[in-house]
Motif scaffolding. Structure first.
Motif, PDB file in Angstrom:
ATOM      1  N   ILE A   1      26.915  29.756  40.026  1.00 33.79           N
ATOM      2  CA  ILE A   1      25.547  30.097  39.637  1.00 33.79           C
ATOM      3  C   ILE A   1      25.555  31.583  39.321  1.00 33.79           C
ATOM      4  O   ILE A   1      25.758  32.417  40.198  1.00 33.79           O
ATOM      5  CB  ILE A   1      24.542  29.763  40.752  1.00 33.79           C
ATOM      6  CG1 ILE A   1      24.530  28.262  41.001  1.00 33.79           C
ATOM      7  CG2 ILE A   1      23.155  30.259  40.373  1.00 33.79           C
ATOM      8  CD1 ILE A   1      23.551  27.798  42.040  1.00 33.79           C
ATOM      9  N   ASP A   2      25.372  31.910  38.049  1.00 29.80           N
ATOM     10  CA  ASP A   2      25.476  33.304  37.600  1.00 29.80           C
ATOM     11  C   ASP A   2      24.131  34.021  37.709  1.00 29.80           C
ATOM     12  O   ASP A   2      23.192  33.516  38.315  1.00 29.80           O
ATOM     13  CB  ASP A   2      26.049  33.370  36.184  1.00 29.80           C
ATOM     14  CG  ASP A   2      25.237  32.587  35.171  1.00 29.80           C
ATOM     15  OD1 ASP A   2      24.027  32.375  35.397  1.00 29.80           O
ATOM     16  OD2 ASP A   2      25.805  32.182  34.146  1.00 29.80           O
ATOM     17  N   ASN A   3      24.048  35.221  37.144  1.00 28.88           N
ATOM     18  CA  ASN A   3      22.836  36.043  37.233  1.00 28.88           C
ATOM     19  C   ASN A   3      21.627  35.432  36.534  1.00 28.88           C
ATOM     20  O   ASN A   3      20.498  35.823  36.807  1.00 28.88           O
ATOM     21  CB  ASN A   3      23.100  37.439  36.651  1.00 28.88           C
ATOM     22  CG  ASN A   3      24.110  38.210  37.464  1.00 28.88           C
ATOM     23  OD1 ASN A   3      24.443  37.848  38.583  1.00 28.88           O
ATOM     24  ND2 ASN A   3      24.625  39.283  36.893  1.00 28.88           N
ATOM     25  N   THR A   4      21.834  34.473  35.654  1.00 36.25           N
ATOM     26  CA  THR A   4      20.710  33.823  34.976  1.00 36.25           C
ATOM     27  C   THR A   4      20.081  32.729  35.836  1.00 36.25           C
ATOM     28  O   THR A   4      19.020  32.220  35.502  1.00 36.25           O
ATOM     29  CB  THR A   4      21.159  33.187  33.647  1.00 36.25           C
ATOM     30  OG1 THR A   4      22.084  32.130  33.915  1.00 36.25           O
ATOM     31  CG2 THR A   4      21.776  34.214  32.717  1.00 36.25           C
ATOM     32  N   GLY A   5      20.773  32.356  36.926  1.00 36.21           N
ATOM     33  CA  GLY A   5      20.277  31.282  37.785  1.00 36.21           C
ATOM     34  C   GLY A   5      20.784  29.919  37.391  1.00 36.21           C
ATOM     35  O   GLY A   5      20.420  28.915  37.994  1.00 36.21           O
ATOM     36  N   ASN A   6      21.613  29.851  36.367  1.00 41.85           N
ATOM     37  CA  ASN A   6      22.187  28.592  35.908  1.00 41.85           C
ATOM     38  C   ASN A   6      23.667  28.526  36.242  1.00 41.85           C
ATOM     39  O   ASN A   6      24.303  29.542  36.512  1.00 41.85           O
ATOM     40  CB  ASN A   6      22.007  28.456  34.390  1.00 41.85           C
ATOM     41  CG  ASN A   6      20.558  28.390  34.001  1.00 41.85           C
ATOM     42  OD1 ASN A   6      19.761  27.731  34.644  1.00 41.85           O
ATOM     43  ND2 ASN A   6      20.192  29.095  32.945  1.00 41.85           N
ATOM     44  N   VAL A   7      24.224  27.335  36.189  1.00 38.54           N
ATOM     45  CA  VAL A   7      25.650  27.162  36.425  1.00 38.54           C
ATOM     46  C   VAL A   7      26.403  27.476  35.147  1.00 38.54           C
ATOM     47  O   VAL A   7      26.085  26.962  34.074  1.00 38.54           O
ATOM     48  CB  VAL A   7      25.963  25.719  36.888  1.00 38.54           C
ATOM     49  CG1 VAL A   7      27.460  25.515  37.036  1.00 38.54           C
ATOM     50  CG2 VAL A   7      25.262  25.424  38.201  1.00 38.54           C
ATOM     51  N   GLY A   8      27.395  28.345  35.264  1.00 36.70           N
ATOM     52  CA  GLY A   8      28.228  28.708  34.128  1.00 36.70           C
ATOM     53  C   GLY A   8      29.683  28.605  34.496  1.00 36.70           C
ATOM     54  O   GLY A   8      30.055  28.794  35.657  1.00 36.70           O
ATOM     55  N   GLY A   9      30.536  28.290  33.534  1.00 34.60           N
ATOM     56  CA  GLY A   9      31.972  28.183  33.767  1.00 34.60           C
ATOM     57  C   GLY A   9      32.677  29.456  33.323  1.00 34.60           C
ATOM     58  O   GLY A   9      32.504  29.906  32.196  1.00 34.60           O
ATOM     59  N   TYR A  10      33.475  30.039  34.223  1.00 30.91           N
ATOM     60  CA  TYR A  10      34.161  31.297  33.949  1.00 30.91           C
ATOM     61  C   TYR A  10      35.612  31.192  34.398  1.00 30.91           C
ATOM     62  O   TYR A  10      35.927  30.494  35.368  1.00 30.91           O
ATOM     63  CB  TYR A  10      33.472  32.452  34.691  1.00 30.91           C
ATOM     64  CG  TYR A  10      32.024  32.582  34.324  1.00 30.91           C
ATOM     65  CD1 TYR A  10      31.645  33.218  33.158  1.00 30.91           C
ATOM     66  CD2 TYR A  10      31.029  32.035  35.126  1.00 30.91           C
ATOM     67  CE1 TYR A  10      30.306  33.310  32.793  1.00 30.91           C
ATOM     68  CE2 TYR A  10      29.701  32.126  34.773  1.00 30.91           C
ATOM     69  CZ  TYR A  10      29.344  32.762  33.610  1.00 30.91           C
ATOM     70  OH  TYR A  10      28.034  32.843  33.250  1.00 30.91           O
ATOM     71  N   TYR A  11      36.492  31.921  33.686  1.00 29.66           N
ATOM     72  CA  TYR A  11      37.891  31.958  34.087  1.00 29.66           C
ATOM     73  C   TYR A  11      38.008  32.506  35.501  1.00 29.66           C
ATOM     74  O   TYR A  11      37.242  33.380  35.907  1.00 29.66           O
ATOM     75  CB  TYR A  11      38.701  32.858  33.146  1.00 29.66           C
ATOM     76  CG  TYR A  11      38.944  32.256  31.786  1.00 29.66           C
ATOM     77  CD1 TYR A  11      39.768  31.148  31.636  1.00 29.66           C
ATOM     78  CD2 TYR A  11      38.364  32.805  30.651  1.00 29.66           C
ATOM     79  CE1 TYR A  11      39.993  30.594  30.390  1.00 29.66           C
ATOM     80  CE2 TYR A  11      38.582  32.261  29.392  1.00 29.66           C
ATOM     81  CZ  TYR A  11      39.404  31.162  29.284  1.00 29.66           C
ATOM     82  OH  TYR A  11      39.614  30.609  28.052  1.00 29.66           O
ATOM     83  N   LYS A  12      38.990  32.034  36.229  1.00 24.63           N
ATOM     84  CA  LYS A  12      39.223  32.488  37.595  1.00 24.63           C
ATOM     85  C   LYS A  12      39.628  33.958  37.654  1.00 24.63           C
ATOM     86  O   LYS A  12      39.541  34.584  38.703  1.00 24.63           O
ATOM     87  CB  LYS A  12      40.293  31.625  38.266  1.00 24.63           C
ATOM     88  CG  LYS A  12      39.819  30.229  38.563  1.00 24.63           C
ATOM     89  CD  LYS A  12      40.872  29.442  39.306  1.00 24.63           C
ATOM     90  CE  LYS A  12      40.348  28.086  39.703  1.00 24.63           C
ATOM     91  NZ  LYS A  12      41.345  27.311  40.464  1.00 24.63           N
ATOM     92  N   ASP A  13      40.046  34.520  36.524  1.00 20.27           N
ATOM     93  CA  ASP A  13      40.475  35.924  36.461  1.00 20.27           C
ATOM     94  C   ASP A  13      39.374  36.897  36.864  1.00 20.27           C
ATOM     95  O   ASP A  13      39.662  38.005  37.267  1.00 20.27           O
ATOM     96  CB  ASP A  13      40.933  36.281  35.050  1.00 20.27           C
ATOM     97  CG  ASP A  13      42.092  35.423  34.569  1.00 20.27           C
ATOM     98  OD1 ASP A  13      42.776  34.818  35.414  1.00 20.27           O
ATOM     99  OD2 ASP A  13      42.298  35.365  33.348  1.00 20.27           O
ATOM    100  N   TYR A  14      38.132  36.496  36.746  1.00 18.17           N
ATOM    101  CA  TYR A  14      37.013  37.391  37.063  1.00 18.17           C
ATOM    102  C   TYR A  14      36.701  37.462  38.558  1.00 18.17           C
ATOM    103  O   TYR A  14      35.907  38.296  38.975  1.00 18.17           O
ATOM    104  CB  TYR A  14      35.741  36.956  36.328  1.00 18.17           C
ATOM    105  CG  TYR A  14      35.907  36.865  34.836  1.00 18.17           C
ATOM    106  CD1 TYR A  14      36.351  37.942  34.093  1.00 18.17           C
ATOM    107  CD2 TYR A  14      35.601  35.690  34.156  1.00 18.17           C
ATOM    108  CE1 TYR A  14      36.493  37.868  32.725  1.00 18.17           C
ATOM    109  CE2 TYR A  14      35.737  35.610  32.792  1.00 18.17           C
ATOM    110  CZ  TYR A  14      36.195  36.697  32.081  1.00 18.17           C
ATOM    111  OH  TYR A  14      36.339  36.604  30.719  1.00 18.17           O
TER     112      TYR A  14
END
Length: 65
Positions: A50-63
């Protein structure tokens, strides 16, 4: 679709964002360095948080650490 239920799903774990240095996409608008995020789903390459927008987002594990 299962991904529509991820926001309400139990949190798997929490991860801390360590960088927003993306090669191709701009992620600094939705991730903040040093902030912890709730992991809702995980694959070999991506974390779905759950990112800063409040929604679920997919991100690389590198972050994340």
């Amino acid at each position: 679709m299962l991904n529509l239920k991820w926001k309400d799903a139990p949190t798997i774990r929490k991860v801390k964002c360590v960088n927003t240095n993306a090669e191709k996409y701009l992620v600094s608008n939705v991730l903040t360095v040093g902030k912890e995020y709730e992991v809702k789903n995980e694959t070999e390459e991506f974390l779905f948080v759950i990112d800063n927008t409040g929604n679920v987002g997919g991100y690389y594990k590198d972050y994340f650490e």
